[in-house]
Design an enzyme around this catalytic site. Structure first.
Site, short mmCIF file in Angstrom:
data_model
loop_
_atom_site.label_atom_id
_atom_site.label_comp_id
_atom_site.label_asym_id
_atom_site.label_seq_id
_atom_site.Cartn_x
_atom_site.Cartn_y
_atom_site.Cartn_z
N ASP A 9 -0.17 -6.33 -0.76
CA ASP A 9 0.25 -4.87 -0.89
C ASP A 9 1.98 -4.95 -1.33
OD1 ASP A 9 0.22 -2.09 -0.63
OD2 ASP A 9 1.21 -2.28 1.47
N ASP A 11 4.45 -1.25 -0.58
CA ASP A 11 5.10 -0.48 0.28
C ASP A 11 4.59 -0.98 1.52
OD1 ASP A 11 6.74 0.84 -1.51
OD2 ASP A 11 4.83 2.02 -2.01
MG LIG Z 1 1.49 -0.52 2.44
#
Ligand SMILES: [Mg+2]
Length: 250
Positions: A9, A11
Protein backbone atom coordinates in the site's frame (compact mmCIF):
# COMPACT_ATOMS: atom_id res chain seq x y z
CA UNK A 1 8.68 -20.96 0.31
CA UNK A 2 9.65 -17.32 -0.11
CA UNK A 3 6.91 -14.96 -1.26
CA UNK A 4 6.59 -14.73 -5.07
CA UNK A 5 5.85 -11.00 -4.86
CA UNK A 6 5.43 -8.30 -2.22
CA UNK A 7 2.58 -5.82 -2.64
CA UNK A 8 2.72 -2.48 -0.84
CA UNK A 9 0.00 0.00 0.00
CA UNK A 10 1.19 3.64 -0.25
CA UNK A 11 -0.40 6.17 2.14
CA UNK A 12 0.61 5.28 5.68
CA UNK A 13 2.56 2.19 4.57
CA UNK A 14 5.40 3.45 2.37
CA UNK A 15 5.43 6.79 4.19
CA UNK A 16 3.40 8.74 6.72
CA UNK A 17 1.81 10.71 3.93
CA UNK A 18 -1.42 11.38 5.82
CA UNK A 19 0.45 13.99 7.85
CA UNK A 20 1.43 15.73 4.62
CA UNK A 21 -2.16 15.61 3.38
CA UNK A 22 -3.19 17.27 6.67
CA UNK A 23 -0.53 19.97 6.30
CA UNK A 24 -1.54 20.55 2.69
CA UNK A 25 -5.17 21.06 3.71
CA UNK A 26 -4.18 23.56 6.44
CA UNK A 27 -1.88 25.54 4.15
CA UNK A 28 -4.65 25.71 1.57
CA UNK A 29 -7.15 26.96 4.15
CA UNK A 30 -4.74 29.79 5.02
CA UNK A 31 -4.21 30.58 1.35
CA UNK A 32 -7.99 30.89 0.89
CA UNK A 33 -8.33 33.08 4.01
CA UNK A 34 -10.23 30.39 5.89
CA UNK A 35 -9.78 30.34 9.63
CA UNK A 36 -9.74 26.53 9.74
CA UNK A 37 -7.16 24.28 11.32
CA UNK A 38 -7.30 20.49 11.18
CA UNK A 39 -5.28 19.22 14.12
CA UNK A 40 -4.09 15.57 14.11
CA UNK A 41 -6.97 14.34 16.31
CA UNK A 42 -9.60 15.97 14.09
CA UNK A 43 -7.87 14.73 10.94
CA UNK A 44 -7.84 11.18 12.28
CA UNK A 45 -11.65 11.40 12.56
CA UNK A 46 -12.03 13.02 9.14
CA UNK A 47 -10.01 10.19 7.54
CA UNK A 48 -13.04 7.98 8.04
CA UNK A 49 -14.34 9.75 4.92
CA UNK A 50 -12.41 8.66 1.81
CA UNK A 51 -11.58 11.25 -0.84
CA UNK A 52 -10.35 14.80 -0.29
CA UNK A 53 -13.38 16.59 -1.70
CA UNK A 54 -15.75 14.31 0.17
CA UNK A 55 -13.75 14.95 3.34
CA UNK A 56 -14.09 18.73 2.93
CA UNK A 57 -17.85 18.48 2.43
CA UNK A 58 -18.18 16.23 5.45
CA UNK A 59 -16.23 18.73 7.56
CA UNK A 60 -18.48 21.60 6.45
CA UNK A 61 -21.64 19.60 7.14
CA UNK A 62 -20.57 18.11 10.46
CA UNK A 63 -18.58 20.99 12.01
CA UNK A 64 -20.29 24.05 10.49
CA UNK A 65 -17.05 26.09 10.42
CA UNK A 66 -16.93 29.87 9.68
CA UNK A 67 -17.15 30.78 5.97
CA UNK A 68 -18.64 27.35 5.19
CA UNK A 69 -20.85 28.67 2.38
CA UNK A 70 -17.98 30.52 0.68
CA UNK A 71 -15.73 27.48 0.95
CA UNK A 72 -18.40 25.17 -0.42
CA UNK A 73 -18.84 27.45 -3.41
CA UNK A 74 -15.12 27.22 -4.21
CA UNK A 75 -14.72 23.58 -3.27
CA UNK A 76 -13.19 22.47 -6.56
CA UNK A 77 -10.60 25.29 -6.42
CA UNK A 78 -9.85 24.52 -2.78
CA UNK A 79 -9.27 20.87 -3.53
CA UNK A 80 -7.17 21.55 -6.61
CA UNK A 81 -4.96 23.91 -4.59
CA UNK A 82 -4.61 21.31 -1.86
CA UNK A 83 -3.56 18.69 -4.42
CA UNK A 84 -0.86 21.04 -5.79
CA UNK A 85 0.40 21.84 -2.29
CA UNK A 86 0.54 18.15 -1.45
CA UNK A 87 2.53 17.39 -4.60
CA UNK A 88 4.95 20.22 -3.69
CA UNK A 89 5.49 18.72 -0.23
CA UNK A 90 6.21 15.29 -1.72
CA UNK A 91 8.56 16.70 -4.36
CA UNK A 92 10.37 18.71 -1.66
CA UNK A 93 11.19 15.38 -0.04
CA UNK A 94 8.94 15.85 2.98
CA UNK A 95 7.76 12.23 2.87
CA UNK A 96 10.49 9.85 3.99
CA UNK A 97 9.94 6.13 3.55
CA UNK A 98 9.05 4.35 6.77
CA UNK A 99 11.62 2.10 8.50
CA UNK A 100 12.43 -1.06 6.58
CA UNK A 101 10.48 -0.21 3.42
CA UNK A 102 13.46 0.54 1.16
CA UNK A 103 15.47 -2.25 2.76
CA UNK A 104 12.81 -4.90 2.06
CA UNK A 105 12.14 -3.61 -1.46
CA UNK A 106 15.84 -3.78 -2.32
CA UNK A 107 16.23 -7.25 -0.76
CA UNK A 108 13.26 -8.53 -2.78
CA UNK A 109 14.55 -7.01 -5.99
CA UNK A 110 18.04 -8.48 -5.48
CA UNK A 111 16.40 -11.89 -5.03
CA UNK A 112 14.37 -11.53 -8.24
CA UNK A 113 11.09 -11.09 -6.36
CA UNK A 114 8.88 -8.38 -7.86
CA UNK A 115 7.54 -5.51 -5.78
CA UNK A 116 4.10 -4.12 -6.60
CA UNK A 117 2.14 -1.08 -5.48
CA UNK A 118 -1.60 -1.40 -4.79
CA UNK A 119 -3.20 1.87 -3.74
CA UNK A 120 -6.21 4.12 -4.11
CA UNK A 121 -3.99 7.18 -4.38
CA UNK A 122 -3.27 8.58 -7.86
CA UNK A 123 -0.43 7.15 -10.00
CA UNK A 124 1.10 10.67 -10.06
CA UNK A 125 1.34 10.70 -6.26
CA UNK A 126 2.96 7.25 -6.30
CA UNK A 127 5.52 8.25 -8.95
CA UNK A 128 6.36 11.46 -7.07
CA UNK A 129 6.91 9.56 -3.84
CA UNK A 130 9.01 6.85 -5.50
CA UNK A 131 11.08 9.51 -7.28
CA UNK A 132 12.05 11.03 -3.93
CA UNK A 133 13.03 7.57 -2.65
CA UNK A 134 15.81 7.36 -5.24
CA UNK A 135 16.36 5.44 -8.43
CA UNK A 136 17.41 2.14 -6.80
CA UNK A 137 14.20 1.92 -4.78
CA UNK A 138 11.92 3.12 -7.58
CA UNK A 139 13.55 0.53 -9.86
CA UNK A 140 12.36 -2.35 -7.63
CA UNK A 141 8.69 -1.65 -8.46
CA UNK A 142 7.48 -3.93 -11.25
CA UNK A 143 3.76 -3.10 -11.12
CA UNK A 144 1.83 -0.01 -10.05
CA UNK A 145 -1.89 -0.51 -9.51
CA UNK A 146 -3.31 2.84 -8.46
CA UNK A 147 -6.18 5.29 -8.40
CA UNK A 148 -8.90 4.79 -10.98
CA UNK A 149 -7.41 1.73 -12.72
CA UNK A 150 -10.13 -0.32 -11.00
CA UNK A 151 -13.80 0.51 -10.39
CA UNK A 152 -14.02 -0.13 -6.64
CA UNK A 153 -11.63 1.34 -4.10
CA UNK A 154 -10.40 -0.35 -0.91
CA UNK A 155 -11.77 -2.06 1.16
CA UNK A 156 -12.86 -3.75 -2.12
CA UNK A 157 -10.13 -6.20 -3.30
CA UNK A 158 -10.14 -4.89 -6.91
CA UNK A 159 -6.79 -3.12 -6.83
CA UNK A 160 -5.12 -6.24 -5.43
CA UNK A 161 -6.80 -8.50 -8.00
CA UNK A 162 -5.54 -6.16 -10.70
CA UNK A 163 -1.97 -6.12 -9.34
CA UNK A 164 -1.88 -9.92 -8.94
CA UNK A 165 -3.08 -10.39 -12.49
CA UNK A 166 -0.32 -8.11 -13.77
CA UNK A 167 2.23 -9.98 -11.63
CA UNK A 168 0.93 -13.35 -12.78
CA UNK A 169 1.02 -14.63 -9.21
CA UNK A 170 -1.46 -16.49 -7.01
CA UNK A 171 -2.51 -14.45 -3.97
CA UNK A 172 -1.60 -17.14 -1.46
CA UNK A 173 2.04 -17.11 -2.67
CA UNK A 174 2.46 -13.37 -2.10
CA UNK A 175 2.42 -10.95 0.84
CA UNK A 176 0.68 -7.60 1.20
CA UNK A 177 1.95 -4.80 3.47
CA UNK A 178 -0.79 -2.48 4.71
CA UNK A 179 -1.33 0.04 7.51
CA UNK A 180 -5.09 0.41 7.81
CA UNK A 181 -8.18 -1.65 8.49
CA UNK A 182 -9.68 -0.82 5.09
CA UNK A 183 -6.44 -1.70 3.33
CA UNK A 184 -6.03 -4.97 5.21
CA UNK A 185 -9.63 -5.91 4.41
CA UNK A 186 -8.91 -5.34 0.72
CA UNK A 187 -5.78 -7.49 0.80
CA UNK A 188 -7.44 -10.27 2.80
CA UNK A 189 -10.47 -10.27 0.51
CA UNK A 190 -8.08 -10.86 -2.40
CA UNK A 191 -6.64 -13.85 -0.51
CA UNK A 192 -3.29 -12.27 0.36
CA UNK A 193 -1.38 -13.09 3.53
CA UNK A 194 -1.07 -9.62 5.07
CA UNK A 195 1.29 -7.79 7.40
CA UNK A 196 0.04 -4.58 9.00
CA UNK A 197 2.54 -1.88 9.93
CA UNK A 198 0.61 0.51 12.08
CA UNK A 199 0.80 4.16 11.04
CA UNK A 200 0.19 7.39 12.92
CA UNK A 201 -3.26 8.03 11.49
CA UNK A 202 -4.95 4.69 11.00
CA UNK A 203 -6.49 1.93 13.05
CA UNK A 204 -4.68 -1.31 12.21
CA UNK A 205 -7.79 -3.47 11.93
CA UNK A 206 -8.18 -7.25 11.93
CA UNK A 207 -5.20 -8.53 13.96
CA UNK A 208 -6.59 -12.08 14.20
CA UNK A 209 -6.74 -12.55 10.40
CA UNK A 210 -3.36 -11.09 9.40
CA UNK A 211 0.14 -12.54 9.78
CA UNK A 212 0.87 -9.88 12.40
CA UNK A 213 0.55 -6.22 13.32
CA UNK A 214 3.95 -4.49 13.66
CA UNK A 215 5.14 -1.01 14.53
CA UNK A 216 7.01 -0.95 11.18
CA UNK A 217 9.19 -3.26 9.07
CA UNK A 218 12.26 -2.70 11.26
CA UNK A 219 15.86 -1.73 10.62
CA UNK A 220 19.08 -3.31 11.95
CA UNK A 221 19.48 -0.57 14.57
CA UNK A 222 15.73 -0.12 15.20
CA UNK A 223 13.87 -3.43 15.39
CA UNK A 224 10.10 -3.53 14.88
CA UNK A 225 7.75 -3.99 17.82
CA UNK A 226 5.17 -6.76 17.44
CA UNK A 227 1.84 -5.18 18.42
CA UNK A 228 -0.55 -8.09 17.81
CA UNK A 229 -1.05 -11.35 15.99
CA UNK A 230 1.24 -14.24 15.12
CA UNK A 231 3.92 -15.79 17.24
CA UNK A 232 7.11 -14.11 18.24
CA UNK A 233 10.24 -15.62 16.65
CA UNK A 234 13.60 -15.64 18.25
CA UNK A 235 15.79 -12.86 16.96
CA UNK A 236 12.99 -11.22 14.97
CA UNK A 237 13.10 -7.48 14.56
CA UNK A 238 13.30 -6.92 10.84
CA UNK A 239 10.89 -8.12 8.18
CA UNK A 240 13.15 -9.94 5.70
CA UNK A 241 12.45 -12.48 2.95
CA UNK A 242 13.48 -15.21 5.35
CA UNK A 243 11.08 -14.05 8.08
CA UNK A 244 8.26 -13.77 5.52
CA UNK A 245 9.07 -17.30 4.35
CA UNK A 246 8.77 -18.57 7.92
CA UNK A 247 5.47 -16.73 8.48
CA UNK A 248 4.04 -18.13 5.25
CA UNK A 249 5.06 -21.65 6.29
CA UNK A 250 2.98 -21.44 9.50
MG1 LIG B 1 -2.80 3.06 3.85
Amino acid sequence: MRPKAILFDVDGTLAETEELHRQAFNRTFQEFGLDWDWDPALYRDLLAVAGGKERLLHYIAAYDPPDAARAEASLADLHAAKTRTYADLITAGEARLRPGVARLMLEAHAAGIPVAIATTTSPENVEALLATAGRDVAHTVAVIAAGDMVPNKKPAPDVYHYALERLGCAAADCVAIEDSAAGAEAALAAGLPTVITRSAFTEPGPAERVLCVLSDLGEPDAPFVRLAGGEEREGEGMVTLDLLRRWLAD
